[in-house]
Design a protein around this motif. Structure first.
Motif, PDB file in Angstrom:
ATOM      1  N   ILE A 107      45.868  35.765  38.146  1.00  0.00           N
ATOM      2  CA  ILE A 107      47.043  35.937  37.891  1.00  0.00           C
ATOM      3  C   ILE A 107      47.655  36.890  36.595  1.00  0.00           C
ATOM      4  O   ILE A 107      46.612  37.125  36.056  1.00  0.00           O
ATOM      5  CB  ILE A 107      46.721  34.433  36.724  1.00  0.00           C
ATOM      6  N   GLN A 108      48.448  37.632  37.434  1.00  0.00           N
ATOM      7  CA  GLN A 108      49.987  38.702  36.780  1.00  0.00           C
ATOM      8  C   GLN A 108      50.448  38.320  35.469  1.00  0.00           C
ATOM      9  O   GLN A 108      51.158  37.163  36.344  1.00  0.00           O
ATOM     10  CB  GLN A 108      49.779  39.285  37.838  1.00  0.00           C
ATOM     11  N   ILE A 109      50.407  38.479  34.733  1.00  0.00           N
ATOM     12  CA  ILE A 109      51.015  37.867  33.466  1.00  0.00           C
ATOM     13  C   ILE A 109      51.583  39.048  32.579  1.00  0.00           C
ATOM     14  O   ILE A 109      50.646  40.222  31.936  1.00  0.00           O
ATOM     15  CB  ILE A 109      50.469  37.139  32.663  1.00  0.00           C
ATOM     16  N   ASN A 110      52.922  39.485  32.377  1.00  0.00           N
ATOM     17  CA  ASN A 110      53.459  40.633  32.156  1.00  0.00           C
ATOM     18  C   ASN A 110      52.932  41.943  32.053  1.00  0.00           C
ATOM     19  O   ASN A 110      53.109  42.844  32.209  1.00  0.00           O
ATOM     20  CB  ASN A 110      53.308  41.065  30.724  1.00  0.00           C
ATOM     21  N   GLY A 111      52.343  42.089  33.451  1.00  0.00           N
ATOM     22  CA  GLY A 111      52.397  42.940  34.287  1.00  0.00           C
ATOM     23  C   GLY A 111      50.524  43.319  34.203  1.00  0.00           C
ATOM     24  O   GLY A 111      50.195  44.280  35.085  1.00  0.00           O
ATOM     25  N   ARG A 112      49.639  42.601  33.869  1.00  0.00           N
ATOM     26  CA  ARG A 112      48.435  42.327  33.239  1.00  0.00           C
ATOM     27  C   ARG A 112      47.891  41.829  34.390  1.00  0.00           C
ATOM     28  O   ARG A 112      48.086  40.328  34.371  1.00  0.00           O
ATOM     29  CB  ARG A 112      47.769  42.520  32.039  1.00  0.00           C
ATOM     30  N   PRO A 113      46.727  41.734  34.987  1.00  0.00           N
ATOM     31  CA  PRO A 113      46.138  40.985  36.057  1.00  0.00           C
ATOM     32  C   PRO A 113      44.500  39.860  35.099  1.00  0.00           C
ATOM     33  O   PRO A 113      44.190  40.609  34.275  1.00  0.00           O
ATOM     34  CB  PRO A 113      45.531  41.890  37.411  1.00  0.00           C
ATOM     35  N   TYR A 114      44.419  39.185  35.266  1.00  0.00           N
ATOM     36  CA  TYR A 114      44.141  38.039  34.929  1.00  0.00           C
ATOM     37  C   TYR A 114      43.178  37.460  35.660  1.00  0.00           C
ATOM     38  O   TYR A 114      43.509  36.701  36.768  1.00  0.00           O
ATOM     39  CB  TYR A 114      44.800  37.899  33.548  1.00  0.00           C
ATOM     40  N   THR A 115      42.038  37.906  36.168  1.00  0.00           N
ATOM     41  CA  THR A 115      40.668  37.709  37.424  1.00  0.00           C
ATOM     42  C   THR A 115      40.565  36.075  36.262  1.00  0.00           C
ATOM     43  O   THR A 115      39.308  36.034  35.768  1.00  0.00           O
ATOM     44  CB  THR A 115      39.718  38.504  37.212  1.00  0.00           C
ATOM     45  N   VAL A 116      40.581  35.228  37.688  1.00  0.00           N
ATOM     46  CA  VAL A 116      39.338  34.261  37.255  1.00  0.00           C
ATOM     47  C   VAL A 116      38.471  33.941  38.267  1.00  0.00           C
ATOM     48  O   VAL A 116      38.745  34.122  39.449  1.00  0.00           O
ATOM     49  CB  VAL A 116      40.947  32.396  38.227  1.00  0.00           C
ATOM     50  N   THR A 117      37.601  34.234  37.576  1.00  0.00           N
ATOM     51  CA  THR A 117      36.155  33.330  39.085  1.00  0.00           C
ATOM     52  C   THR A 117      35.409  32.304  39.053  1.00  0.00           C
ATOM     53  O   THR A 117      35.828  31.546  38.680  1.00  0.00           O
ATOM     54  CB  THR A 117      35.012  34.236  37.982  1.00  0.00           C
ATOM     55  N   SER A 118      35.062  32.129  40.295  1.00  0.00           N
ATOM     56  CA  SER A 118      33.921  31.067  40.764  1.00  0.00           C
ATOM     57  C   SER A 118      32.983  30.656  40.620  1.00  0.00           C
ATOM     58  O   SER A 118      32.793  31.378  38.906  1.00  0.00           O
ATOM     59  CB  SER A 118      33.477  30.432  42.551  1.00  0.00           C
ATOM     60  N   PRO A 119      33.200  29.610  40.007  1.00  0.00           N
ATOM     61  CA  PRO A 119      32.303  28.674  38.811  1.00  0.00           C
ATOM     62  C   PRO A 119      30.740  29.363  39.133  1.00  0.00           C
ATOM     63  O   PRO A 119      31.440  28.698  40.876  1.00  0.00           O
ATOM     64  CB  PRO A 119      32.498  27.496  38.555  1.00  0.00           C
ATOM     65  N   ALA A 120      29.376  28.461  38.551  1.00  0.00           N
ATOM     66  CA  ALA A 120      28.346  28.079  39.381  1.00  0.00           C
ATOM     67  C   ALA A 120      28.378  27.580  39.669  1.00  0.00           C
ATOM     68  O   ALA A 120      28.908  26.624  39.924  1.00  0.00           O
ATOM     69  CB  ALA A 120      27.369  27.846  38.044  1.00  0.00           C
ATOM     70  N   GLY A 121      27.632  27.497  41.090  1.00  0.00           N
ATOM     71  CA  GLY A 121      27.448  26.962  42.165  1.00  0.00           C
ATOM     72  C   GLY A 121      29.091  26.712  43.360  1.00  0.00           C
ATOM     73  O   GLY A 121      28.853  26.362  44.803  1.00  0.00           O
ATOM     74  N   GLY A 122      29.763  27.921  42.897  1.00  0.00           N
ATOM     75  CA  GLY A 122      30.124  27.956  43.950  1.00  0.00           C
ATOM     76  C   GLY A 122      31.906  27.130  43.962  1.00  0.00           C
ATOM     77  O   GLY A 122      31.620  26.160  43.414  1.00  0.00           O
TER      78      GLY A 122
END
Length: 202
Positions: A107-122
């Motif tokens: 998710i890119q907000i104001n030009g900065r990317p924020y990465t959401v990782t998949s939780p434990a167990g997928g």
């Protein structure tokens, strides 16, 4: 599809036995999984969240209907959700599981990317299932939750479809341009019998 990066909304009906000149009830299910992303934050304004660029990175894609059966695609690509409603970013995704620790979203907000990782167990995208994925983004933390909800369509409810040939306006539950293909060959090789493209004026 909602855009050309997404899976088309393919509907597959159960196989049934048909008696000549009898009414036929077809039960359809969505082949795709529907993701509805909602962004929340105490750091960013609503305008900043509405303008964010959301990407599902390197997802499996390319699934298609073949002889009345959905076949998974093996291609990979970035999927962009439709943001017609900025509060609900919607994507139709091929069923798949994102392994724990892999990128679920960027998710890119104001030009900065924020990465959401998949939780434990997928994280699993299940065919015919809709999920609201709420992502809470702050400057130094990202939280995620997911809730399974009823699948609803923007234009029509496809739970019930009535087809009456030759009577304009008598078909319900289908949008103009949608297609239906009928196959024969229960339990074995399938042969296409006919393809119908719906036009409400005909």
């Amino acid at each position: 599809p909602l855009n050309n990066t997404q899976l088309p909304d393919i509907l597959i009906a159960d196989q049934i036995s048909v008696t000549r000149n009898s009414a036929v009830v077809l039960r359809f299910t969505h082949a795709a999984s529907k993701a509805i992303v909602r962004l929340a934050s105490a750091t960013f304004t609503q305008a900043e969240l509405d303008a964010a660029v959301i990407t599902f990175p390197n997802y499996l894609t390319g699934g298609q209907e073949q002889d009345g059966i959905f076949v998974d695609g093996t291609l990979r690509g970035n999927i962009l959700p439709d943001r017609t409603d900025p509060a609900n970013a919607v994507a139709l995704i091929q069923p798949q599981t994102i392994p724990a620790g892999d990128q679920l979203m960027v998710i890119q907000i104001n030009g900065r990317p924020y990465t959401v990782t998949s939780p434990a167990g997928g994280f699993q995208y299940v065919g015919a299932e809709a999920k609201i994925i709420t992502v809470t983004i702050e400057q130094t933390s990202i939280g995620i939750s997911a809730t399974v909800v009823d699948w609803t369509d923007a234009t029509t409810d496809l739970a019930t479809v009535k087809l009456v040939a030759g009577l304009p306006g008598s078909t319900t539950g289908v949008a103009n341009g949608e297609q239906m293909e009928i196959f024969t060959g229960y339990g074995g090789p399938r042969t296409s019998l006919a393809t119908y493209t719906y036009n409400s004026g005909e």
